[in-house]
Design a protein around this motif. Sequence first.
Motif, PDB file in Angstrom:
ATOM      1  N   ARG A  37       0.828  -1.190   0.000  1.00  0.00           N
ATOM      2  CA  ARG A  37       0.000   0.000   0.000  1.00  0.00           C
ATOM      3  C   ARG A  37       0.863   1.240   0.000  1.00  0.00           C
ATOM      4  O   ARG A  37       1.996   1.236   0.483  1.00  0.00           O
ATOM      5  N   VAL A  47       2.236  -4.993   3.038  1.00  0.00           N
ATOM      6  CA  VAL A  47       1.174  -5.211   4.017  1.00  0.00           C
ATOM      7  C   VAL A  47       1.113  -6.680   4.409  1.00  0.00           C
ATOM      8  O   VAL A  47       1.098  -7.025   5.585  1.00  0.00           O
ATOM      9  N   SER A  61       1.734  -3.564  11.683  1.00  0.00           N
ATOM     10  CA  SER A  61       0.584  -2.671  11.841  1.00  0.00           C
ATOM     11  C   SER A  61      -0.750  -3.322  11.478  1.00  0.00           C
ATOM     12  O   SER A  61      -1.809  -2.784  11.825  1.00  0.00           O
ATOM     13  N   VAL A  62      -0.712  -4.464  10.787  1.00  0.00           N
ATOM     14  CA  VAL A  62      -1.965  -5.099  10.364  1.00  0.00           C
ATOM     15  C   VAL A  62      -2.156  -6.480  10.974  1.00  0.00           C
ATOM     16  O   VAL A  62      -3.197  -7.111  10.759  1.00  0.00           O
ATOM     17  N   PHE A  66      -5.695  -8.134   9.412  1.00  0.00           N
ATOM     18  CA  PHE A  66      -5.719  -8.502   7.997  1.00  0.00           C
ATOM     19  C   PHE A  66      -5.332  -9.973   7.843  1.00  0.00           C
ATOM     20  O   PHE A  66      -4.499 -10.490   8.595  1.00  0.00           O
ATOM     21  N   MET A  81      -9.551  -7.528   5.146  1.00  0.00           N
ATOM     22  CA  MET A  81      -9.158  -6.441   6.039  1.00  0.00           C
ATOM     23  C   MET A  81     -10.309  -6.153   7.001  1.00  0.00           C
ATOM     24  O   MET A  81     -11.386  -5.730   6.560  1.00  0.00           O
ATOM     25  N   LEU A  84     -10.807  -1.916  10.230  1.00  0.00           N
ATOM     26  CA  LEU A  84     -10.053  -0.909   9.480  1.00  0.00           C
ATOM     27  C   LEU A  84      -9.960   0.402  10.243  1.00  0.00           C
ATOM     28  O   LEU A  84     -10.884   0.799  10.968  1.00  0.00           O
ATOM     29  N   ASP A  88      -5.240   3.167   7.579  1.00  0.00           N
ATOM     30  CA  ASP A  88      -5.148   2.143   6.530  1.00  0.00           C
ATOM     31  C   ASP A  88      -5.475   2.721   5.155  1.00  0.00           C
ATOM     32  O   ASP A  88      -5.329   2.021   4.144  1.00  0.00           O
ATOM     33  N   TYR A  92      -3.874   0.307  -2.620  1.00  0.00           N
ATOM     34  CA  TYR A  92      -3.345  -1.027  -2.383  1.00  0.00           C
ATOM     35  C   TYR A  92      -3.000  -1.682  -3.714  1.00  0.00           C
ATOM     36  O   TYR A  92      -3.806  -1.675  -4.650  1.00  0.00           O
TER      37      TYR A  92
END
Length: 113
Positions: A37, A47, A61-62, A66, A81, A84, A88, A92
């Motif tokens: 992203r 990601v 961070s995800v 995710f 995802m 959210l 974010d 992407y």
Amino acid sequence: VQLAESGGGLVQAGGSLRLSCRPSGFSFDDYYIGWYRQAPGKQRELVAAITSGGRTNYAESVKGRFTISRDNAKNTVYLQMNSLKPEDTAVYYCKLTQRGDYWGQGTQVTVSS
């Protein structure tokens, strides 16, 4: 090789989206597919990624929000995802690595607060 992405859109914070990446014109073995992203003014970042062997990795961070997965019958890789956040928000991109790197056109994800 071409990659068709879909699934982006506008969602409120806490909501969910599922992105799809459907490569064509490549051998569905020994590959690496990643979702990246890029937010305005920021560098493109990884990601999540998945290998042909099924190994996955995620950006810190995800993690826990995710999930990357694949459907070999449909030659499609998904990025689910959940939860959210406004941070974010980004374009992407799907990238296939197999004797070279191939990028999709990108799909916009916007998360409103």
